[in-house]
Design a protein around this motif. Sequence first.
Motif, PDB file in Angstrom:
ATOM      1  N   ASP A 133     -21.201  51.935  22.136  1.00 43.46           N
ATOM      2  CA  ASP A 133     -20.765  52.080  23.528  1.00 43.46           C
ATOM      3  C   ASP A 133     -21.797  51.542  24.511  1.00 43.46           C
ATOM      4  OD1 ASP A 133     -18.426  53.245  22.716  1.00 43.46           O
ATOM      5  OD2 ASP A 133     -19.013  55.290  23.234  1.00 43.46           O
ATOM      6  N   SER A 134     -23.077  51.791  24.243  1.00 41.09           N
ATOM      7  CA  SER A 134     -24.133  51.393  25.175  1.00 41.09           C
ATOM      8  C   SER A 134     -24.193  49.884  25.376  1.00 41.09           C
ATOM      9  CB  SER A 134     -25.487  51.912  24.699  1.00 41.09           C
ATOM     10  OG  SER A 134     -25.803  51.344  23.441  1.00 41.09           O
ATOM     11  N   LEU A 135     -23.708  49.103  24.428  1.00 39.49           N
ATOM     12  CA  LEU A 135     -23.655  47.650  24.572  1.00 39.49           C
ATOM     13  C   LEU A 135     -22.254  47.161  24.911  1.00 39.49           C
ATOM     14  CD1 LEU A 135     -25.815  46.630  21.482  1.00 39.49           C
ATOM     15  CD2 LEU A 135     -26.529  46.724  23.874  1.00 39.49           C
ATOM     16  N   ARG A 136     -21.238  47.754  24.287  1.00 37.78           N
ATOM     17  CA  ARG A 136     -19.852  47.309  24.472  1.00 37.78           C
ATOM     18  C   ARG A 136     -19.366  47.554  25.895  1.00 37.78           C
ATOM     19  NH1 ARG A 136     -15.609  50.265  24.091  1.00 37.78           N
ATOM     20  NH2 ARG A 136     -16.671  51.880  22.912  1.00 37.78           N
ATOM     21  N   ILE A 137     -19.687  48.710  26.459  1.00 36.71           N
ATOM     22  CA  ILE A 137     -19.170  49.045  27.791  1.00 36.71           C
ATOM     23  C   ILE A 137     -19.708  48.096  28.863  1.00 36.71           C
ATOM     24  CG2 ILE A 137     -19.140  50.812  29.592  1.00 36.71           C
ATOM     25  CD1 ILE A 137     -18.803  52.868  27.292  1.00 36.71           C
ATOM     26  N   PRO A 138     -21.033  47.882  28.963  1.00 38.77           N
ATOM     27  CA  PRO A 138     -21.477  46.934  29.993  1.00 38.77           C
ATOM     28  C   PRO A 138     -20.976  45.504  29.758  1.00 38.77           C
ATOM     29  CG  PRO A 138     -23.366  47.758  28.744  1.00 38.77           C
ATOM     30  CD  PRO A 138     -22.159  48.511  28.286  1.00 38.77           C
ATOM     31  N   LEU A 139     -20.861  45.114  28.507  1.00 42.98           N
ATOM     32  CA  LEU A 139     -20.349  43.779  28.189  1.00 42.98           C
ATOM     33  C   LEU A 139     -18.917  43.618  28.686  1.00 42.98           C
ATOM     34  CD1 LEU A 139     -20.892  41.110  26.549  1.00 42.98           C
ATOM     35  CD2 LEU A 139     -19.675  42.245  24.687  1.00 42.98           C
ATOM     36  N   LEU A 147     -17.387  42.884  36.942  1.00 43.18           N
ATOM     37  CA  LEU A 147     -18.247  43.649  37.820  1.00 43.18           C
ATOM     38  C   LEU A 147     -19.619  42.995  37.842  1.00 43.18           C
ATOM     39  CD1 LEU A 147     -15.997  45.837  37.442  1.00 43.18           C
ATOM     40  CD2 LEU A 147     -17.817  47.516  37.542  1.00 43.18           C
ATOM     41  N   SER A 148     -20.304  43.126  38.969  1.00 46.01           N
ATOM     42  CA  SER A 148     -21.665  42.589  39.057  1.00 46.01           C
ATOM     43  C   SER A 148     -22.599  43.499  38.269  1.00 46.01           C
ATOM     44  CB  SER A 148     -22.108  42.534  40.520  1.00 46.01           C
ATOM     45  OG  SER A 148     -22.297  43.851  41.020  1.00 46.01           O
ATOM     46  N   TYR A 149     -23.804  43.003  37.992  1.00 52.20           N
ATOM     47  CA  TYR A 149     -24.780  43.825  37.281  1.00 52.20           C
ATOM     48  C   TYR A 149     -25.121  45.073  38.103  1.00 52.20           C
ATOM     49  CZ  TYR A 149     -25.318  40.027  33.983  1.00 52.20           C
ATOM     50  OH  TYR A 149     -25.072  39.076  33.031  1.00 52.20           O
ATOM     51  N   GLU A 150     -25.197  44.913  39.411  1.00 52.07           N
ATOM     52  CA  GLU A 150     -25.482  46.061  40.278  1.00 52.07           C
ATOM     53  C   GLU A 150     -24.366  47.111  40.168  1.00 52.07           C
ATOM     54  OE1 GLU A 150     -26.410  47.026  44.979  1.00 52.07           O
ATOM     55  OE2 GLU A 150     -25.629  45.059  44.426  1.00 52.07           O
ATOM     56  N   GLU A 151     -23.118  46.670  40.174  1.00 51.60           N
ATOM     57  CA  GLU A 151     -21.994  47.604  40.069  1.00 51.60           C
ATOM     58  C   GLU A 151     -21.975  48.296  38.707  1.00 51.60           C
ATOM     59  OE1 GLU A 151     -18.558  45.687  42.915  1.00 51.60           O
ATOM     60  OE2 GLU A 151     -18.982  44.673  41.027  1.00 51.60           O
ATOM     61  N   ALA A 155     -22.257  52.239  37.994  1.00 52.97           N
ATOM     62  CA  ALA A 155     -21.198  52.918  37.231  1.00 52.97           C
ATOM     63  C   ALA A 155     -21.764  53.657  36.020  1.00 52.97           C
ATOM     64  CB  ALA A 155     -20.134  51.918  36.781  1.00 52.97           C
ATOM     65  N   MET A 156     -22.806  53.088  35.421  1.00 52.71           N
ATOM     66  CA  MET A 156     -23.362  53.667  34.203  1.00 52.71           C
ATOM     67  C   MET A 156     -24.599  54.536  34.467  1.00 52.71           C
ATOM     68  SD  MET A 156     -22.802  50.618  31.456  1.00 52.71           S
ATOM     69  CE  MET A 156     -23.199  51.724  30.076  1.00 52.71           C
ATOM     70  N   ASP A 157     -24.959  54.701  35.744  1.00 51.12           N
ATOM     71  CA  ASP A 157     -26.136  55.503  36.111  1.00 51.12           C
ATOM     72  C   ASP A 157     -27.398  55.060  35.367  1.00 51.12           C
ATOM     73  OD1 ASP A 157     -25.215  57.206  38.069  1.00 51.12           O
ATOM     74  OD2 ASP A 157     -24.481  58.692  36.646  1.00 51.12           O
ATOM     75  N   CYS A 158     -27.662  53.760  35.427  1.00 52.77           N
ATOM     76  CA  CYS A 158     -28.869  53.249  34.801  1.00 52.77           C
ATOM     77  C   CYS A 158     -29.461  52.153  35.691  1.00 52.77           C
ATOM     78  CB  CYS A 158     -28.573  52.725  33.406  1.00 52.77           C
ATOM     79  SG  CYS A 158     -27.581  51.220  33.354  1.00 52.77           S
ATOM     80  N   PRO A 159     -30.743  51.874  35.524  1.00 56.03           N
ATOM     81  CA  PRO A 159     -31.340  50.780  36.305  1.00 56.03           C
ATOM     82  C   PRO A 159     -30.721  49.435  35.933  1.00 56.03           C
ATOM     83  CG  PRO A 159     -33.040  52.127  35.248  1.00 56.03           C
ATOM     84  CD  PRO A 159     -31.717  52.562  34.699  1.00 56.03           C
ATOM     85  N   GLU A 160     -30.598  48.570  36.901  1.00 56.52           N
ATOM     86  CA  GLU A 160     -30.002  47.260  36.665  1.00 56.52           C
ATOM     87  C   GLU A 160     -30.763  46.489  35.590  1.00 56.52           C
ATOM     88  OE1 GLU A 160     -28.845  43.341  39.312  1.00 56.52           O
ATOM     89  OE2 GLU A 160     -29.141  45.252  40.322  1.00 56.52           O
TER      90      GLU A 160
END
Length: 163
Positions: A133-139, A147-151, A155-160
């Motif tokens: 999930d930690s890789l699949r979701i942002p991908l 979505l932009s990296y900032e968005e 959404a994931m509550d993590c640093p860009e």
Amino acid sequence: MTAPPMLDEEFQRYAKRGDRKALGRLLESARPWIYRIAYRVVRDRGLAEDACQEVALVLSRLMPGPDRVVSPRSWLAKITLREALRLAQRRGLEQHNLQQRGPQEASMSEPIEATGDEEVRHRIQQEVNRLPDSLRIPLTLRYWEELSYEEIAQAMDCPEGTL
């Protein structure tokens, strides 16, 4: 496929004035987008539908201030991710159980349709589905939902930089 263009406009009406009709229009226009995000997390049609309902309930109870939300897309994606993950955990679905399912639904393949080769598309989708999930979701948020990296970070509550 990106979020619906009306999202920002309807969100502002809802957030600034508490306009319930704007909330209805927001949910109606964003529902396919919410479903796609939820489905990419849980990979189950029924759970994705349930996640859509949960997101609607959360939004009906939650009144964000327009100045507290940087991006309506990231705010809505964050709620969708949280609800989809919560439902998956509550139903006892684990990553390895999801990976054992057969070929995934066609609705997940829009970005890789350009390859023109069904076998290649199927193979790419299988490999993406094997990711944790930690890789699949942002991908998927980046390349399928644009979505932009900032968005995504919001959404994931993590640093860009973590993405």
